[in-house]
Design an enzyme around this catalytic site. Structure first.
Site, PDB file in Angstrom:
ATOM      1  N   GLY A  39       0.631  -1.192   0.246  1.00 50.91           N
ATOM      2  CA  GLY A  39      -0.233   0.242   0.205  1.00 50.91           C
ATOM      3  C   GLY A  39       1.155   1.477   0.127  1.00 50.91           C
ATOM      4  N   ASN A  74      -6.421   2.546 -12.681  1.00 46.33           N
ATOM      5  CA  ASN A  74      -4.846   1.277 -11.908  1.00 46.33           C
ATOM      6  C   ASN A  74      -4.168   2.141 -12.152  1.00 46.33           C
ATOM      7  OD1 ASN A  74      -4.154  -1.041 -11.655  1.00 46.33           O
ATOM      8  ND2 ASN A  74      -3.726  -0.974 -13.759  1.00 46.33           N
ATOM      9  N   ILE A 124     -10.833  -7.506 -12.060  1.00 42.56           N
ATOM     10  CA  ILE A 124     -11.875  -6.502 -11.625  1.00 42.56           C
ATOM     11  C   ILE A 124     -13.022  -7.340 -12.378  1.00 42.56           C
ATOM     12  CG2 ILE A 124     -13.089  -4.558 -11.933  1.00 42.56           C
ATOM     13  CD1 ILE A 124     -11.023  -4.105  -9.581  1.00 42.56           C
ATOM     14  N   ASN A 182       1.468   2.809  -3.257  1.00 44.67           N
ATOM     15  CA  ASN A 182       0.241   3.955  -3.351  1.00 44.67           C
ATOM     16  C   ASN A 182      -0.380   4.827  -3.015  1.00 44.67           C
ATOM     17  OD1 ASN A 182       1.446   4.598  -6.553  1.00 44.67           O
ATOM     18  ND2 ASN A 182       1.933   1.647  -5.675  1.00 44.67           N
ATOM     19  N   HIS A 184       0.176   0.903 -13.159  1.00 42.72           N
ATOM     20  CA  HIS A 184       0.995  -0.060 -13.975  1.00 42.72           C
ATOM     21  C   HIS A 184       2.400   0.473 -14.174  1.00 42.72           C
ATOM     22  CE1 HIS A 184       1.783  -3.490 -15.663  1.00 42.72           C
ATOM     23  NE2 HIS A 184       2.558  -3.272 -16.508  1.00 42.72           N
TER      24      HIS A 184
HETATM   25  C1  GAR Z   1       3.134  -1.134  -7.648  1.00 40.78           C
HETATM   26  O1  GAR Z   1       4.365  -0.924  -8.045  1.00 40.78           O
HETATM   27  C2  GAR Z   1       1.507  -1.180  -8.829  1.00 40.78           C
HETATM   28  O2  GAR Z   1       2.026  -0.066  -9.618  1.00 40.78           O
HETATM   29  C3  GAR Z   1       1.956  -3.248  -9.065  1.00 40.78           C
HETATM   30  O3  GAR Z   1       1.431  -3.265  -7.829  1.00 40.78           O
HETATM   31  C4  GAR Z   1       2.931  -2.612  -6.587  1.00 40.78           C
HETATM   32  C5  GAR Z   1       1.909  -2.319  -5.321  1.00 40.78           C
HETATM   33  O4  GAR Z   1       3.019  -1.865  -4.829  1.00 40.78           O
HETATM   34  N1  GAR Z   1       0.802  -3.364  -9.626  1.00 40.78           N
HETATM   35  C6  GAR Z   1       0.955  -4.251 -10.375  1.00 40.78           C
HETATM   36  O5  GAR Z   1       1.496  -4.119 -10.593  1.00 40.78           O
HETATM   37  C7  GAR Z   1      -0.646  -3.761 -11.514  1.00 40.78           C
HETATM   38  N2  GAR Z   1      -0.630  -4.482 -12.980  1.00 40.78           N
HETATM   39  P1  GAR Z   1       2.059  -1.125  -3.595  1.00 40.78           P
HETATM   40  O6  GAR Z   1       0.731  -1.630  -2.650  1.00 40.78           O
HETATM   41  O7  GAR Z   1       2.902  -0.491  -2.198  1.00 40.78           O
HETATM   42  O8  GAR Z   1       1.447   0.417  -3.895  1.00 40.78           O
END
Ligand code: GAR
Length: 209
Positions: free
Chosen positions: A12, A108, A94, A14, A110
């Site tokens: 989490g 989203n 989703i 982000n 990425h």
């Molecule tokens: C982030 O790097 C995000 O961009 C990626 O998962 C990580 C979550 O980190 N998402 C994907 O790869 C979606 N396809 P976080 O839980 O520390 O935010």
């Protein structure tokens, strides 16, 4: 006030970037009304709790089928009067009915420059492993609207990040987060809150303020 729900599966960071931006005033006009996780051990749920944001556990495995999981997600989002759904490291596909219920209202983040290193099975650290294996010199992050495909929706914002010779997937992941993801996601939410993002002919257009 734009009512935002953030969907998470893991650490989490982000989510934290969004919380910080709301709390320090740089993301005005936004209220985080819920954090929803499919994973009861997600540290993101603790982050929500620390900031008095309702934390909700909704795991597909706790429902008899995908339809009932979709119903539960939609009910939760409607109950909190969510206007924008933010996928911030949410690793569950989703359900189509949820996408239909929130057209161009789900975004989203990425960790690559889409259309590179994206699509089915390409998430998290794997994205950076693939970028290093291919030997790209530049990678980055993308915020996009979610449509029925995987990472195929209209692109809202992208930011490039340099790949350095000694990078490991972990080091690269951290740099992409610090230099791109944690800035880009709050920025995209702010643009949407300000009513400046529109989808025209399948492309996201950002209007000048
Ligand atoms: C982030 O790097 C995000 O961009 C990626 O998962 C990580 C979550 O980190 N998402 C994907 O790869 C979606 N396809 P976080 O839980 O520390 O935010």
């Amino acid at each position: 006030m734009l009512r935002v729900s953030v969907l998470v599966s893991g650490g989490g960071t982000n989510l934290q970037a969004i919380i910080d931006a709301v709390e320090n005033g740089s993301l005005a006009g936004v209220k985080i009304v819920s954090v929803i996780s499919n994973n009861r051990n997600a540290f993101a749920l603790e982050r929500a709790g620390k900031h008095q944001i309702p934390a909700i556990l909704l795991s597909p495995g706790d429902f008899p089928d995908r339809e009932q999981y979709a119903d539960a997600l939609i009910s939760s989002l409607k109950e909190t009067e969510t206007e924008l759904v933010v996928l911030a490291g949410f690793l569950v596909v989703i359900p189509p009915r949820v996408i239909e219920a929130f057209p161009n209202r789900i975004i989203n983040i990425h960790p690559s420059l889409i259309p590179s290193f994206c699509g089915k099975g390409c998430y998290g650290l794997k994205v950076h492993e693939m970028a290093l294996a291919r030997g790209v010199k530049v990678t980055g992050a993308t915020v996009h609207f979610v449509d029925a495909g995987t990472d195929t929706g209209p692109i809202i914002l992208q930011k490039a990040v340099e790949v350095l010779p000694d990078d490991t997937p972990e080091i690269l992941q951290r740099r992409v987060m610090e230099e791109a993801e944690w800035k880009l996601l709050p920025e995209a939410i702010g643009l949407i809150a300000a009513g400046r993002v529109e989808v025209v002919s399948g492309k996201a257009v950002i209007r000048k303020s």
